[in-house]
Structure formats: structure tokens, C-alpha cells
Design a protein around this motif. Sequence first.
Motif, mmCIF file in Angstrom:
data_model
loop_
_atom_site.group_PDB
_atom_site.id
_atom_site.type_symbol
_atom_site.label_atom_id
_atom_site.label_comp_id
_atom_site.label_asym_id
_atom_site.label_seq_id
_atom_site.Cartn_x
_atom_site.Cartn_y
_atom_site.Cartn_z
ATOM 1 N N VAL A 19 -2.477 3.923 -11.199
ATOM 2 C CA VAL A 19 -1.156 3.283 -11.125
ATOM 3 C C VAL A 19 -1.284 1.803 -11.486
ATOM 4 O O VAL A 19 -0.525 1.276 -12.305
ATOM 5 C CB VAL A 19 -0.545 3.424 -9.705
ATOM 6 N N ILE A 20 -2.264 1.137 -10.871
ATOM 7 C CA ILE A 20 -2.490 -0.294 -11.137
ATOM 8 C C ILE A 20 -2.836 -0.513 -12.615
ATOM 9 O O ILE A 20 -2.339 -1.446 -13.256
ATOM 10 C CB ILE A 20 -3.613 -0.836 -10.227
ATOM 11 N N GLU A 64 0.832 -1.210 0.000
ATOM 12 C CA GLU A 64 0.000 0.000 0.000
ATOM 13 C C GLU A 64 0.863 1.256 0.000
ATOM 14 O O GLU A 64 0.544 2.244 -0.673
ATOM 15 C CB GLU A 64 -0.916 -0.007 1.229
ATOM 16 N N SER A 82 1.580 7.002 -6.577
ATOM 17 C CA SER A 82 0.460 7.903 -6.816
ATOM 18 C C SER A 82 0.884 9.362 -6.649
ATOM 19 O O SER A 82 0.541 10.228 -7.461
ATOM 20 C CB SER A 82 -0.690 7.570 -5.862
ATOM 21 N N LEU A 125 2.326 1.867 -3.487
ATOM 22 C CA LEU A 125 1.262 2.385 -4.358
ATOM 23 C C LEU A 125 1.006 3.862 -4.079
ATOM 24 O O LEU A 125 0.847 4.670 -5.002
ATOM 25 C CB LEU A 125 -0.032 1.600 -4.154
ATOM 26 N N ASP A 126 0.944 4.215 -2.800
ATOM 27 C CA ASP A 126 0.742 5.618 -2.418
ATOM 28 C C ASP A 126 1.883 6.488 -2.929
ATOM 29 O O ASP A 126 1.670 7.607 -3.403
ATOM 30 C CB ASP A 126 0.642 5.757 -0.895
ATOM 31 N N SER A 129 -4.110 8.639 -9.457
ATOM 32 C CA SER A 129 -4.689 7.846 -8.374
ATOM 33 C C SER A 129 -4.030 6.468 -8.308
ATOM 34 O O SER A 129 -3.368 6.031 -9.259
ATOM 35 C CB SER A 129 -6.193 7.674 -8.590
ATOM 36 N N LYS A 130 -4.223 5.776 -7.190
ATOM 37 C CA LYS A 130 -3.667 4.428 -7.043
ATOM 38 C C LYS A 130 -4.285 3.480 -8.068
ATOM 39 O O LYS A 130 -3.608 2.581 -8.573
ATOM 40 C CB LYS A 130 -3.912 3.911 -5.619
ATOM 41 N N GLU A 131 -5.571 3.677 -8.361
ATOM 42 C CA GLU A 131 -6.238 2.852 -9.372
ATOM 43 C C GLU A 131 -5.595 3.045 -10.742
ATOM 44 O O GLU A 131 -5.437 2.084 -11.510
ATOM 45 C CB GLU A 131 -7.724 3.189 -9.436
#
Length: 307
Positions: free
Chosen positions: A151-152, A134, A141, A137-138, A147-149
Motif C-alpha cells: 500500500v505504501i 495504522e 490492505s 493502512l490495515d 500488504s501494508k508495505e
Amino acid sequence: MTKRRNNFSKMRGIEAFLEPPPEAAKKEKKVDLLPINELQLPLKQPRRYFDPSKMRQLVASIKEHGVIEPLLVRLLDEGQHELVAGERRFRAATEAGLEKVPVVIQVLSDQEALQLSLVENLQREDLNPVEETEGILDLFSIEQSISKEEVIALLNLSANAKKRGQELTDNVVRQLESMQETLTVLGQTTLESFRVHRLPLLNLPTDILEKLREGAIAYTKAKAIARVKDKRKRRRLLKEAIEKQMSLVQIKERIKSLCCDPKPDSPRVEFESLTRKIAKSKLWENPKKWKRAQTLLAQLDALASED
């Protein structure tokens, strides 16, 4: 690295936190003593779990020696101070009953404070794999301003493009290179390994995620246990794996015995298996059995002759 340092006030690169500019390194950091009740925790905290036994050890150490390493804080507009790094020390000092703690005060924006907090936590060995995932990811971001979404989605886009032999846009390539650089600086693995092995952790069932956060089970074992769809069986296996400190091999063996009933064979496989069994039994050598078998064979012959 130089380019990021020149833009230090706009958004600090990760190297700026790990390797401060030479001129800054020469200056001794000023340490202040602040009343502990004047410090407040940030709204977004990278760490969510603190091992109780390790916290007790830290509390005992602080009672005896005090807080040796200063906390990093930032000054807020209303005159209050917000903790940026050192939450374990802050919590332990509070529990130890300290009235004042040593701090280093920096001027940081909201994004810079979160970024620095994430970097500080990601370098600690005791960070659990869920919080580490997490946190990364942050960090991505913040650095990419997405956003993290997103990034994914970017990581999945790269993987799919590679499979299909497609080229990525220059902007996407730059973003991916920047994220890989961040992982390298943090001593982490490749982006693809992070996508394949770490991101799936965030989709694990809640009960397993909780134990992962506590550091009660390795993430490879957690991923294996998550394959058990039946909640009761999964929770029972999770408890057993932790209490008995089962190996990954042992867990996989238990999953085989716990898991769903095996899929039925296809009609053809079932028929061929039966004929092999009949041939092996040599029914024709037993007159009584052979007589009954002839009746059944006649019925099968009739079935096979039907249109």
C-alpha cells in the motif's frame, strides 16, 4: 456502492458497514445477553491504548447504568464468541464486575471482522493519530488484498509518477480511486495528504510514538521533536513539552537552542566576514594595532603570492 453490496458475502465494502442495505435496516437487531467470560478478544486489535481517566469514567457509568450500547461479536467454529467492536465497553464491563453483557451476534469471516472493527474504531473521535494511521493502512490492505508495505509503495509510486509526468496503469488508478473513496467515506483527507503527513508518524522514535498513542502530544509537535537526533536531548524536550504544554512555536525555539552545533562557515565566508570586521574596527587609526596588523598583512600577501 451497489456493486459492493451485491458482493456482500465475498468482501463487504466500507459503505456496507456504515450504511446497511434498506432491507437490513428495517429488521430490528436481536440483542442477546452473553456471559462475559465466554467472550474473547481478537488476536489483532486496532486499538492498543485506552486513556485511564476515560476508562474510569466508563467503568463508573457501567456500574450505574450497565452497558447501554451492545457489543458486536461473532460466533467462532468452536462455539466461542469473539469481540468485533466495543473493546472499551468490554474492558470496562469486566472491571465493573458484570457477569453478562448485551451483544449482537453476526456471522463474519476473519477479514470481515477485522474490517468492521477497523471501520468502527476509525469513526471514533478519541482514536489517536498513530492508531488511526495504522488502522487506515490495515483497511487499505484488506480492501485491496495487498500488504501494508505494498500500500505504501503504491502511494509513493503515484506521487513519483505525478512529479515525473508519468501515467499510471488502469489497475493502479482503480486501486488509488478505491482508497480515496474509503478516506472520503471515513471523513478523512486526500491520499497525498495521508502519505505526506500521516505515514511519517510510523517512523518516529519509539518514545515519541508511545506518547502519541497516549494522546499526550499532538502529532505536529511530535514530528518536530523527532528532528532532535540526540536521544537524551529529545527525551528531555519531549517531557518538557508535555509537562509545560508547550506550543509548536515554543518547541521549535527550544530545538534551535538544543540542536547540534551550527555548521562551520565555508573558508570564503569566514574570510569575508573577517575582512569586514577588520574594516569596521579601523585598525589603522591605532598605531600599535596597525603595526601588528602590517606584519600579519605581509604574511597574508606572501601566502597569496605563492603558487
